[in-house]
Design a protein around this motif. Structure first.
Motif, PDB file in Angstrom:
ATOM      1  N   GLY A  88     -12.240  46.927  -0.608  1.00  0.00           N
ATOM      2  CA  GLY A  88     -13.374  47.539   0.080  1.00  0.00           C
ATOM      3  C   GLY A  88     -14.095  46.438   0.843  1.00  0.00           C
ATOM      4  O   GLY A  88     -13.727  46.067   1.958  1.00  0.00           O
ATOM      5  N   GLY A  89     -15.125  45.852   0.190  1.00  0.00           N
ATOM      6  CA  GLY A  89     -15.847  44.741   0.815  1.00  0.00           C
ATOM      7  C   GLY A  89     -15.149  43.405   0.613  1.00  0.00           C
ATOM      8  O   GLY A  89     -15.525  42.405   1.223  1.00  0.00           O
ATOM      9  N   GLY A  90     -14.164  43.344  -0.286  1.00  0.00           N
ATOM     10  CA  GLY A  90     -13.399  42.112  -0.514  1.00  0.00           C
ATOM     11  C   GLY A  90     -14.106  41.084  -1.382  1.00  0.00           C
ATOM     12  O   GLY A  90     -13.643  39.956  -1.517  1.00  0.00           O
ATOM     13  N   HIS A  91     -15.238  41.460  -2.033  1.00  0.00           N
ATOM     14  CA  HIS A  91     -16.051  40.473  -2.754  1.00  0.00           C
ATOM     15  C   HIS A  91     -15.591  40.176  -4.179  1.00  0.00           C
ATOM     16  O   HIS A  91     -16.168  39.319  -4.842  1.00  0.00           O
ATOM     17  CB  HIS A  91     -17.514  40.936  -2.796  1.00  0.00           C
ATOM     18  N   SER A  92     -14.602  40.881  -4.669  1.00  0.00           N
ATOM     19  CA  SER A  92     -14.184  40.664  -6.059  1.00  0.00           C
ATOM     20  C   SER A  92     -13.938  39.179  -6.329  1.00  0.00           C
ATOM     21  O   SER A  92     -13.112  38.551  -5.653  1.00  0.00           O
ATOM     22  CB  SER A  92     -12.910  41.450  -6.332  1.00  0.00           C
ATOM     23  N   PHE A 113      -9.450  40.922  -6.740  1.00  0.00           N
ATOM     24  CA  PHE A 113      -8.728  42.180  -6.941  1.00  0.00           C
ATOM     25  C   PHE A 113      -8.444  42.915  -5.621  1.00  0.00           C
ATOM     26  O   PHE A 113      -7.776  43.941  -5.634  1.00  0.00           O
ATOM     27  CB  PHE A 113      -9.508  43.100  -7.891  1.00  0.00           C
ATOM     28  N   GLY A 135     -15.176  54.303   2.280  1.00  0.00           N
ATOM     29  CA  GLY A 135     -14.770  53.424   1.173  1.00  0.00           C
ATOM     30  C   GLY A 135     -14.786  51.940   1.453  1.00  0.00           C
ATOM     31  O   GLY A 135     -14.681  51.139   0.522  1.00  0.00           O
ATOM     32  N   ILE A 165     -27.554  42.762  -3.728  1.00  0.00           N
ATOM     33  CA  ILE A 165     -28.555  41.885  -3.120  1.00  0.00           C
ATOM     34  C   ILE A 165     -28.000  41.047  -1.963  1.00  0.00           C
ATOM     35  O   ILE A 165     -28.721  40.257  -1.375  1.00  0.00           O
ATOM     36  CB  ILE A 165     -29.199  40.955  -4.160  1.00  0.00           C
ATOM     37  N   GLY A 198     -19.241  45.097  -0.845  1.00  0.00           N
ATOM     38  CA  GLY A 198     -18.779  46.460  -0.603  1.00  0.00           C
ATOM     39  C   GLY A 198     -19.539  47.486  -1.428  1.00  0.00           C
ATOM     40  O   GLY A 198     -19.821  47.274  -2.606  1.00  0.00           O
ATOM     41  N   ILE A 231     -25.923  46.902  -9.636  1.00  0.00           N
ATOM     42  CA  ILE A 231     -27.238  46.378 -10.011  1.00  0.00           C
ATOM     43  C   ILE A 231     -27.915  45.821  -8.765  1.00  0.00           C
ATOM     44  O   ILE A 231     -27.277  45.125  -7.974  1.00  0.00           O
ATOM     45  CB  ILE A 231     -27.081  45.250 -11.057  1.00  0.00           C
ATOM     46  N   ALA A 243     -11.533  55.426  -3.604  1.00  0.00           N
ATOM     47  CA  ALA A 243     -12.651  56.208  -3.071  1.00  0.00           C
ATOM     48  C   ALA A 243     -12.645  56.052  -1.555  1.00  0.00           C
ATOM     49  O   ALA A 243     -12.876  54.954  -1.037  1.00  0.00           O
ATOM     50  CB  ALA A 243     -13.962  55.722  -3.657  1.00  0.00           C
ATOM     51  N   TYR A 271     -21.284  42.924 -17.559  1.00  0.00           N
ATOM     52  CA  TYR A 271     -21.118  43.828 -16.419  1.00  0.00           C
ATOM     53  C   TYR A 271     -19.745  43.569 -15.792  1.00  0.00           C
ATOM     54  O   TYR A 271     -19.471  42.445 -15.371  1.00  0.00           O
ATOM     55  CB  TYR A 271     -22.265  43.567 -15.448  1.00  0.00           C
ATOM     56  N   ASN A 297     -18.367  44.017 -13.015  1.00  0.00           N
ATOM     57  CA  ASN A 297     -18.293  43.457 -11.664  1.00  0.00           C
ATOM     58  C   ASN A 297     -18.647  41.972 -11.599  1.00  0.00           C
ATOM     59  O   ASN A 297     -18.461  41.343 -10.565  1.00  0.00           O
ATOM     60  CB  ASN A 297     -19.216  44.227 -10.710  1.00  0.00           C
TER      61      ASN A 297
HETATM   62  C1  FAD Z   1     -21.824  37.245  -3.162  1.00  0.00           C
HETATM   63  C2  FAD Z   1     -21.752  38.380  -4.140  1.00  0.00           C
HETATM   64  C3  FAD Z   1     -22.907  39.080  -4.451  1.00  0.00           C
HETATM   65  C4  FAD Z   1     -22.863  40.143  -5.359  1.00  0.00           C
HETATM   66  N1  FAD Z   1     -24.024  40.804  -5.651  1.00  0.00           N
HETATM   67  C5  FAD Z   1     -23.988  41.857  -6.491  1.00  0.00           C
HETATM   68  C6  FAD Z   1     -25.163  42.609  -6.772  1.00  0.00           C
HETATM   69  O1  FAD Z   1     -26.239  42.336  -6.261  1.00  0.00           O
HETATM   70  N2  FAD Z   1     -25.074  43.650  -7.614  1.00  0.00           N
HETATM   71  C7  FAD Z   1     -23.894  44.004  -8.208  1.00  0.00           C
HETATM   72  O2  FAD Z   1     -23.876  44.977  -8.955  1.00  0.00           O
HETATM   73  N3  FAD Z   1     -22.765  43.303  -7.975  1.00  0.00           N
HETATM   74  C8  FAD Z   1     -22.778  42.250  -7.130  1.00  0.00           C
HETATM   75  N4  FAD Z   1     -21.642  41.545  -6.887  1.00  0.00           N
HETATM   76  C9  FAD Z   1     -20.408  41.891  -7.602  1.00  0.00           C
HETATM   77  C10 FAD Z   1     -19.717  43.029  -6.882  1.00  0.00           C
HETATM   78  O3  FAD Z   1     -20.242  44.247  -7.377  1.00  0.00           O
HETATM   79  C11 FAD Z   1     -18.209  43.000  -7.134  1.00  0.00           C
HETATM   80  O4  FAD Z   1     -17.682  41.802  -6.634  1.00  0.00           O
HETATM   81  C12 FAD Z   1     -17.521  44.189  -6.492  1.00  0.00           C
HETATM   82  O5  FAD Z   1     -16.240  44.309  -7.028  1.00  0.00           O
HETATM   83  C13 FAD Z   1     -17.448  44.031  -5.003  1.00  0.00           C
HETATM   84  O6  FAD Z   1     -16.916  45.144  -4.387  1.00  0.00           O
HETATM   85  P1  FAD Z   1     -16.133  44.974  -3.017  1.00  0.00           P
HETATM   86  O7  FAD Z   1     -15.797  46.341  -2.535  1.00  0.00           O
HETATM   87  O8  FAD Z   1     -16.903  44.085  -2.109  1.00  0.00           O
HETATM   88  O9  FAD Z   1     -14.872  44.137  -3.501  1.00  0.00           O
HETATM   89  P2  FAD Z   1     -13.285  44.285  -3.360  1.00  0.00           P
HETATM   90  O10 FAD Z   1     -12.759  42.927  -3.659  1.00  0.00           O
HETATM   91  O11 FAD Z   1     -12.907  44.917  -2.096  1.00  0.00           O
HETATM   92  O12 FAD Z   1     -12.915  45.259  -4.519  1.00  0.00           O
HETATM   93  C14 FAD Z   1     -13.219  44.938  -5.848  1.00  0.00           C
HETATM   94  C15 FAD Z   1     -12.674  45.970  -6.799  1.00  0.00           C
HETATM   95  O13 FAD Z   1     -13.291  47.209  -6.505  1.00  0.00           O
HETATM   96  C16 FAD Z   1     -12.333  48.222  -6.314  1.00  0.00           C
HETATM   97  N5  FAD Z   1     -12.571  48.901  -5.042  1.00  0.00           N
HETATM   98  C17 FAD Z   1     -13.137  48.409  -3.923  1.00  0.00           C
HETATM   99  N6  FAD Z   1     -13.214  49.365  -2.997  1.00  0.00           N
HETATM  100  C18 FAD Z   1     -12.697  50.476  -3.547  1.00  0.00           C
HETATM  101  C19 FAD Z   1     -12.506  51.799  -3.105  1.00  0.00           C
HETATM  102  N7  FAD Z   1     -12.872  52.182  -1.877  1.00  0.00           N
HETATM  103  N8  FAD Z   1     -11.941  52.689  -3.951  1.00  0.00           N
HETATM  104  C20 FAD Z   1     -11.554  52.309  -5.184  1.00  0.00           C
HETATM  105  N9  FAD Z   1     -11.722  51.075  -5.675  1.00  0.00           N
HETATM  106  C21 FAD Z   1     -12.290  50.180  -4.849  1.00  0.00           C
HETATM  107  C22 FAD Z   1     -10.974  47.593  -6.282  1.00  0.00           C
HETATM  108  O14 FAD Z   1     -10.178  48.222  -7.265  1.00  0.00           O
HETATM  109  C23 FAD Z   1     -11.172  46.167  -6.690  1.00  0.00           C
HETATM  110  O15 FAD Z   1     -10.628  46.007  -7.955  1.00  0.00           O
HETATM  111  C24 FAD Z   1     -21.637  40.487  -5.972  1.00  0.00           C
HETATM  112  C25 FAD Z   1     -20.480  39.780  -5.659  1.00  0.00           C
HETATM  113  C26 FAD Z   1     -20.529  38.728  -4.755  1.00  0.00           C
HETATM  114  C27 FAD Z   1     -19.290  37.951  -4.481  1.00  0.00           C
END
Ligand code: FAD
Length: 456
Positions: free
Chosen positions: A70-74, A78, A108, A130, A135, A145, A196, A412, A414
């Motif tokens: 999604g946002g790639g932040h894992s 992942f 998504g 924050i 994503g 959170i 999603a 948590y 994430n």
């Molecule tokens: C700089 C930074 C700040 C953050 N701040 C916060 C914060 O304030 N609050 C908080 O709660 N968390 C925070 N996080 C943690 C964040 O919630 C997780 O990193 C989360 O997994 C990021 O989602 P993403 O879509 O960006 O990541 P991705 O790497 O794209 O995906 C992470 C995981 O989510 C799943 N996923 C993503 N998109 C989908 C989709 N569309 N459908 C199904 N599964 C999907 C994937 O299975 C994957 O395993 C932060 C992380 C970083 C790196």
């Protein structure tokens, strides 16, 4: 994998299908955490739900692992996988607001920056992360959170419905009324149950907030943390924010001779009436002298983008986390022992409050089980130079070793590291067996396993 199969995939999807050797492969396989260096067999740049379905079908029919981005932040990376399929939703980032119904529908791959801009235009918001580049989907599916959690609950508590492509390639709507078991599981269970393609949220009236960061001398860190523990227990729920150990970046509001020094920062967010903001933050100002601050009225979306520059894509990441029920004197002493050793300006430790509205959701009402925890602490190691990996990982691990015994067993999902898979059961407590049950029904072959995995 034979070429015809890739060709069939190319013919089926509207977005780009990128394989090793194609132009742009190295850029397309890159994720936010630069420590992650994986080589997928194919990356599908999805443009719509039909492309997502094609990627899911392709992975399943070829017996390949599937990573969803999604946002790639894992932090554990992942959003990518060696030798498997990446369904990259980062091109699906539209957000549509219904101001009458006070809902927003995000695709998504939407980020919180896009979400907050779209909802902010109508003076509306919901709990989000924050940092603006995170994503919406990944954050919400794991819980979610942010500043507004005490008032409105976790992000997943504000989810009204989601459109999910399941492992068999079908699209279903998950809500309280449809596929209610799936809806229960995706609110905290992460990406274990499907992709999603769209998420619909409940919104609340929030436009401008009063807040921002304050910096306290380290000698006052203990007093600020002890104050925070008592104050946040029954502070008005419009008050959000968290303490953080933070090296002062070279910003104009911080005295130049203090740049590079470590402080106990407090980032506050008052989401009540603006003219009450100064009074709401006064108790913090009364604890100890504030060395520097950038506090005042600002759009909610501005606070959510305020720290983006500290965490650009391409840093090395290693994080550890725990839920905390009681921030005891011993726990504060452990933080005081390790927080001041924060090695880089990018790294930080946050102790988020998760009481208030988060506590009013029953522990078994969603997959998020720790509804009695008052805080979610994260030790977020982030640094630019791979040569410094050992030293930075050591800081995170030493810090974690000191605080974990004074915290809850789970944390948590994430905020968990890649080496935290043995903690998954603890993260979900008594909700774990039900999660396994839902997993068996929706993904019996564990197609969605590139995550903090709930095994069928
Ligand atoms: C700089 C930074 C700040 C953050 N701040 C916060 C914060 O304030 N609050 C908080 O709660 N968390 C925070 N996080 C943690 C964040 O919630 C997780 O990193 C989360 O997994 C990021 O989602 P993403 O879509 O960006 O990541 P991705 O790497 O794209 O995906 C992470 C995981 O989510 C799943 N996923 C993503 N998109 C989908 C989709 N569309 N459908 C199904 N599964 C999907 C994937 O299975 C994957 O395993 C932060 C992380 C970083 C790196």
């Amino acid at each position: 994998m034979s070429n015809p199969t890739i060709e069939q995939l190319r013919a089926r999807v509207s977005g780009a299908v990128i394989t090793p050797g194609d132009d742009g492969y190295d850029e397309a396989r890159r994720v936010y955490n630069a420590m992650i260096d994986r080589r997928p067999a194919v990356i599908v740049r999805c443009t719509d739900a039909a492309d997502v379905t094609a990627a899911v079908d392709f992975a399943r029919e070829n017996g390949l692992a599937l990573a969803v981005r999604g946002g790639g932040h894992s932090v554990p990376g992942f959003g990518t996988v060696d030798g498997g399929v990446v369904a990259d939703l980062s091109g699906m980032r539209a957000v549509r607001v219904d101001p009458e119904k006070r809902t927003a529908r995000a695709e998504g791959g939407a980020t919180w920056g896009a979400f907050n801009e779209a909802t902010g235009a109508f003076g509306l918001a919901t709990t989000g992360g924050i940092i603006s580049t995170t994503g919406v989907a990944g954050l919400t599916l794991g819980g979610g959170i942010g500043y507004l959690a005490r008032g409105f609950g976790l992000s997943c508590d504000n989810l009204v419905s989601a459109e999910i492509v399941t492992a068999n390639g079908r699209t279903v709507t998950a809500s309280e009324d449809e596929h209610a078991d799936l809806f229960w599981a995706i609110r905290g269970g992460g990406g274990n149950f499907g992709v999603a393609t769209a998420l619909e949220f409940r919104l609340h009236p929030v436009k401008d907030i009063y807040g921002g960061p304050m910096f306290f001398d380290l000698k006052d860190a203990g007093a600020v943390l002890r104050f925070y523990r008592e104050f946040i227990a029954d502070a008005p729920e419009q008050f959000g924010g968290f303490p953080a150990f933070q090296i002062a970046p070279p910003l104009p509001f911080i005295p130049e001779d203090r740049h590079g020094e470590t402080f106990l920062a407090f980032v506050a967010c008052w989401a009540g009436p603006l003219d009450e903001g100064e009074r709401a933050l006064k108790p913090l100002h009364d604890v100890a002298p504030v060395v520097a601050e950038h506090v005042g009225p600002m759009p909610y979306s501005a606070l959510n983008g305020a720290f983006d520059a500290l965490v650009p894509a391409g840093l090395q990441h290693y994080w550890k986390a725990n839920f905390v029920r009681e921030l005891t004197d011993d726990a504060i002493a452990a933080h005081l022992g390790h927080g001041p050793k924060d090695p880089t300006v990018n790294s930080t430790v946050h102790i988020y409050p998760i009481n208030g509205a988060c506590h009013r959701v029953a522990a078994d009402a969603t997959a998020v089980a720790y509804r009695d925890a008052n805080f979610a602490a994260v030790i977020a190691g982030m640094w630019p130079d791979p040569a410094q990996n050992d030293a930075n990982i050591k800081w995170v691990r030493d810090y974690y070793a000191a605080t974990a015994p004074l915290s809850e067993e789970g944390g948590y999902v994430n905020f968990m590291a890649g080496d935290d898979q043995d903690r998954i059961k603890a993260n979900y407590r008594s909700n774990y067996p039900r999660l396994v049950d839902v997993k068996r029904r929706y993904d019996p072959d564990n197609l969605f396993r590139v995550n903090q995995n709930i095994k069928p």
